[in-house]
Design a protein around this motif. Structure first.
Motif, PDB file in Angstrom:
ATOM      1  N   THR A 103       5.334  55.798   2.083  1.00 56.69           N
ATOM      2  CA  THR A 103       4.425  56.359   1.096  1.00 56.69           C
ATOM      3  C   THR A 103       5.216  56.794  -0.126  1.00 56.69           C
ATOM      4  N   ALA A 104       4.495  57.106  -1.201  1.00 60.02           N
ATOM      5  CA  ALA A 104       5.151  57.571  -2.420  1.00 60.02           C
ATOM      6  C   ALA A 104       5.923  58.856  -2.163  1.00 60.02           C
ATOM      7  N   GLU A 105       5.350  59.743  -1.375  1.00 60.27           N
ATOM      8  CA  GLU A 105       6.029  61.007  -1.079  1.00 60.27           C
ATOM      9  C   GLU A 105       7.295  60.766  -0.266  1.00 60.27           C
ATOM     10  N   GLU A 106       7.218  59.864   0.716  1.00 65.31           N
ATOM     11  CA  GLU A 106       8.409  59.541   1.511  1.00 65.31           C
ATOM     12  C   GLU A 106       9.498  58.932   0.635  1.00 65.31           C
ATOM     13  N   LEU A 107       9.087  58.135  -0.344  1.00 68.41           N
ATOM     14  CA  LEU A 107      10.058  57.482  -1.215  1.00 68.41           C
ATOM     15  C   LEU A 107      10.834  58.498  -2.050  1.00 68.41           C
ATOM     16  N   THR A 108      10.168  59.586  -2.449  1.00 69.24           N
ATOM     17  CA  THR A 108      10.872  60.606  -3.245  1.00 69.24           C
ATOM     18  C   THR A 108      12.041  61.199  -2.472  1.00 69.24           C
ATOM     19  N   HIS A 109      11.937  61.231  -1.148  1.00 67.50           N
ATOM     20  CA  HIS A 109      13.005  61.799  -0.319  1.00 67.50           C
ATOM     21  C   HIS A 109      14.101  60.774  -0.024  1.00 67.50           C
ATOM     22  N   ARG A 110      13.875  59.529  -0.418  1.00 68.55           N
ATOM     23  CA  ARG A 110      14.873  58.485  -0.169  1.00 68.55           C
ATOM     24  C   ARG A 110      15.702  58.154  -1.400  1.00 68.55           C
ATOM     25  N   ILE A 111      15.441  58.853  -2.507  1.00 67.34           N
ATOM     26  CA  ILE A 111      16.204  58.611  -3.729  1.00 67.34           C
ATOM     27  C   ILE A 111      17.646  59.061  -3.510  1.00 67.34           C
ATOM     28  N   VAL A 112      18.589  58.183  -3.775  1.00 71.85           N
ATOM     29  CA  VAL A 112      20.013  58.455  -3.547  1.00 71.85           C
ATOM     30  C   VAL A 112      20.501  59.492  -4.553  1.00 71.85           C
ATOM     31  N   LYS A 113      21.224  60.485  -4.040  1.00 73.43           N
ATOM     32  CA  LYS A 113      21.780  61.551  -4.881  1.00 73.43           C
ATOM     33  C   LYS A 113      23.256  61.697  -4.517  1.00 73.43           C
ATOM     34  N   PRO A 114      24.148  61.037  -5.243  1.00 72.16           N
ATOM     35  CA  PRO A 114      25.569  61.027  -4.886  1.00 72.16           C
ATOM     36  C   PRO A 114      26.195  62.420  -4.935  1.00 72.16           C
ATOM     37  N   PRO A 115      27.257  62.634  -4.165  1.00 73.71           N
ATOM     38  CA  PRO A 115      27.986  63.904  -4.228  1.00 73.71           C
ATOM     39  C   PRO A 115      28.502  64.163  -5.641  1.00 73.71           C
ATOM     40  N   ALA A 116      28.688  65.412  -5.974  1.00 74.25           N
ATOM     41  CA  ALA A 116      29.077  65.796  -7.336  1.00 74.25           C
ATOM     42  C   ALA A 116      30.352  65.105  -7.800  1.00 74.25           C
ATOM     43  N   HIS A 117      31.313  64.934  -6.871  1.00 75.94           N
ATOM     44  CA  HIS A 117      32.606  64.364  -7.259  1.00 75.94           C
ATOM     45  C   HIS A 117      32.592  62.841  -7.360  1.00 75.94           C
ATOM     46  N   ASP A 118      31.510  62.203  -6.915  1.00 73.97           N
ATOM     47  CA  ASP A 118      31.444  60.731  -6.880  1.00 73.97           C
ATOM     48  C   ASP A 118      31.038  60.201  -8.260  1.00 73.97           C
ATOM     49  N   ALA A 119      31.979  60.287  -9.192  1.00 74.41           N
ATOM     50  CA  ALA A 119      31.677  60.009 -10.598  1.00 74.41           C
ATOM     51  C   ALA A 119      31.136  58.608 -10.843  1.00 74.41           C
ATOM     52  N   SER A 120      31.696  57.611 -10.155  1.00 75.76           N
ATOM     53  CA  SER A 120      31.269  56.233 -10.409  1.00 75.76           C
ATOM     54  C   SER A 120      29.810  56.021 -10.033  1.00 75.76           C
ATOM     55  N   ASN A 121      29.385  56.606  -8.904  1.00 77.15           N
ATOM     56  CA  ASN A 121      27.993  56.447  -8.485  1.00 77.15           C
ATOM     57  C   ASN A 121      27.031  57.309  -9.294  1.00 77.15           C
ATOM     58  N   VAL A 122      27.484  58.493  -9.717  1.00 74.96           N
ATOM     59  CA  VAL A 122      26.659  59.299 -10.612  1.00 74.96           C
ATOM     60  C   VAL A 122      26.431  58.529 -11.906  1.00 74.96           C
ATOM     61  N   ARG A 123      27.490  57.923 -12.399  1.00 70.30           N
ATOM     62  CA  ARG A 123      27.410  57.123 -13.626  1.00 70.30           C
ATOM     63  C   ARG A 123      26.383  56.005 -13.494  1.00 70.30           C
ATOM     64  N   ILE A 124      26.460  55.257 -12.396  1.00 67.19           N
ATOM     65  CA  ILE A 124      25.533  54.150 -12.169  1.00 67.19           C
ATOM     66  C   ILE A 124      24.091  54.643 -12.134  1.00 67.19           C
ATOM     67  N   ASN A 125      23.885  55.786 -11.488  1.00 64.65           N
ATOM     68  CA  ASN A 125      22.533  56.309 -11.332  1.00 64.65           C
ATOM     69  C   ASN A 125      21.908  56.757 -12.638  1.00 64.65           C
ATOM     70  N   ILE A 126      22.686  57.438 -13.480  1.00 61.12           N
ATOM     71  CA  ILE A 126      22.044  58.047 -14.647  1.00 61.12           C
ATOM     72  C   ILE A 126      22.178  57.243 -15.938  1.00 61.12           C
ATOM     73  N   MET A 127      23.172  56.362 -16.040  1.00 54.64           N
ATOM     74  CA  MET A 127      23.314  55.591 -17.282  1.00 54.64           C
ATOM     75  C   MET A 127      22.162  54.622 -17.476  1.00 54.64           C
ATOM     76  N   THR A 128      21.898  53.786 -16.482  1.00 54.39           N
ATOM     77  CA  THR A 128      20.820  52.813 -16.594  1.00 54.39           C
ATOM     78  C   THR A 128      19.472  53.508 -16.712  1.00 54.39           C
ATOM     79  N   ALA A 129      19.312  54.614 -15.973  1.00 55.35           N
ATOM     80  CA  ALA A 129      18.054  55.363 -16.045  1.00 55.35           C
ATOM     81  C   ALA A 129      17.824  55.892 -17.450  1.00 55.35           C
ATOM     82  N   ALA A 130      18.869  56.434 -18.080  1.00 57.62           N
ATOM     83  CA  ALA A 130      18.739  56.955 -19.437  1.00 57.62           C
ATOM     84  C   ALA A 130      18.381  55.839 -20.413  1.00 57.62           C
TER      85      ALA A 130
END
Length: 400
Positions: free
Chosen positions: A156-183
């Protein structure tokens, strides 16, 4: 590391071994000649477009940032920048920039190492960026529909919100991938929701959905699919253009294309079983085209290599596909002629200038990065934080 690797025989041997493996792989996986020849059925050429056939408006989006900008204790601060620049074509053969409001994103994102706190920060940041709650995004984006069509277990849509990947704070490369394209996608959303109605909007990416068949999902996947739907609703052509096409056996394909007509001003649609009853075996398990999309490989000018264009399949079915091949070819050619015209800026000849123009605006120089770090640290010190705790320990110990 000292630069003696260039002179060490053991390293030269490793290079030679890898080169031989590459040669073996490419020779062993040469595509069947009949398959390459069959691809000619999906190949078309178009005339160079020095002047627009009709006036049109085109926007290009790109993103950048600093990942991280600073770190303090167990917290990391990331900076993301994104911009869309809009141009209108003139019958005299120029692109004239259009002033556009709300087409720029400059955001700071604080992520603590405590994952529970980080998850809350991610939810707040993502919602702020896209301008709606994550649940609303999951409901409006067709990502959920595509996911349920391509996996055995429905969510469901609600279940999907809980499956969104949220990388650890120090994982800079994955944080970058997540927020650059989104922006980058969110600048497009802002333009689509503005009074400006461009003919085309272009993003420097693909429509690939990396986790569409896996348990988790990426925030930018949701936003990409929402953008495609909103663009259709607003009657805007949204295309993802990538300098990396990801196609195997491109040398063979280019030889075939040259033999059929020309080295430039061509486009090749990648056939699918659903649309054409045929998919090249040499594609293997590659996600080309991506789920929910149609892919073209194209080349405007010999100065640039072949590139890739992805468009939403619903847009393609409504605006490009036609039962009469000549009508469909005319529609396709018009798209590529317009984009060809938008690719005549001398510094980036053969690549759509609006994307490059946005890239130039959002990319940070080394001096700007240092200045922004200093500005942030100065403000933090005035608020009682200790300057020494912002210093990278690697620099002090000679490791950076």
């Amino acid at each position: 590391m000292r630069f003696d690797l260039n002179f060490r025989q053991d390293f030269r041997s490793k290079v030679q071994n890898i080169v031989e493996d590459m040669k073996t792989y490419n020779s062993e996986t040469t595509a069947d000649e009949n398959e390459i020849l069959q691809m000619a059925n999906f190949l078309s050429f178009f005339k160079h477009c020095p002047f627009p056939d009709t006036p049109f408006t085109v926007g290009g989006s790109d993103s950048s940032g600093e990942f991280p900008l600073v770190s303090y204790g167990d917290s990391f601060v990331y900076l993301v920048t994104a911009r869309m620049r809009l141009y209108t074509s003139t019958l005299e053969g120029c692109l004239k920039e259009i002033e556009s409001k709300d087409s720029e994103i400059i955001e700071l994102f604080l992520v603590p190492e405590d994952q529970k706190k980080a998850n809350k920060k991610y939810d707040e940041f993502f919602s702020s960026l896209v301008g709606m709650s994550l649940l609303e995004l999951c409901q409006k984006s067709d990502y959920l529909e595509l996911r349920n069509q391509n996996t055995s277990k429905r969510v469901t849509a609600e279940e999907l919100t809980h499956r969104i990947v949220k990388p650890p704070a120090h994982d800079a490369s994955n944080v970058r991938i997540n927020i650059m394209t989104a922006a980058e996608m969110c600048t497009i959303l802002r333009v689509l929701n503005s009074e400006v109605k461009p003919t085309y909007v272009l993003a420097d990416t693909t429509l690939t959905l990396p986790l569409i068949k896996q348990h988790g999902c990426l925030f930018f996947e949701l936003v990409k699919r929402y953008v495609t739907q909103l663009a259709i609703e607003k009657r805007v052509a949204f295309f993802a253009i990538s300098k990396s096409h990801g196609m195997p056996h491109m040398d063979q394909l280019e030889d075939m294309i040259k033999e059929n007509g020309s080295e430039e001003h061509w486009y090749l649609r990648i056939p699918t079983l659903e649309q054409d009853g045929y998919r090249p075996e040499f594609l293997g398990t590659r996600g080309i085209p991506p789920v929910g999309a149609v892919t073209y490989i194209f080349r405007f000018h010999k100065t640039t290599p072949p590139m890739r264009l992805d468009m939403d399949i619903k847009y393609w079915e409504k605006n490009v596909w036609h039962s009469k091949k000549e009508v469909m070819a005319q529609r396709e050619a018009q798209i590529f002629r317009d984009l060809d015209f938008a690719s005549h800026e001398q510094r980036v000849y053969g690549y759509p200038y609006p994307i490059k123009a946005s890239h130039d605006m959002v990319s940070l120089t080394d001096a700007e990065r240092l200045s922004l770090k200093k500005q942030f640290i100065d403000a933090a010190e005035k608020n009682g934080l200790k300057r020494r705790n912002f210093v990278n320990a690697s620099m002090l110990t000679g490791h950076s």
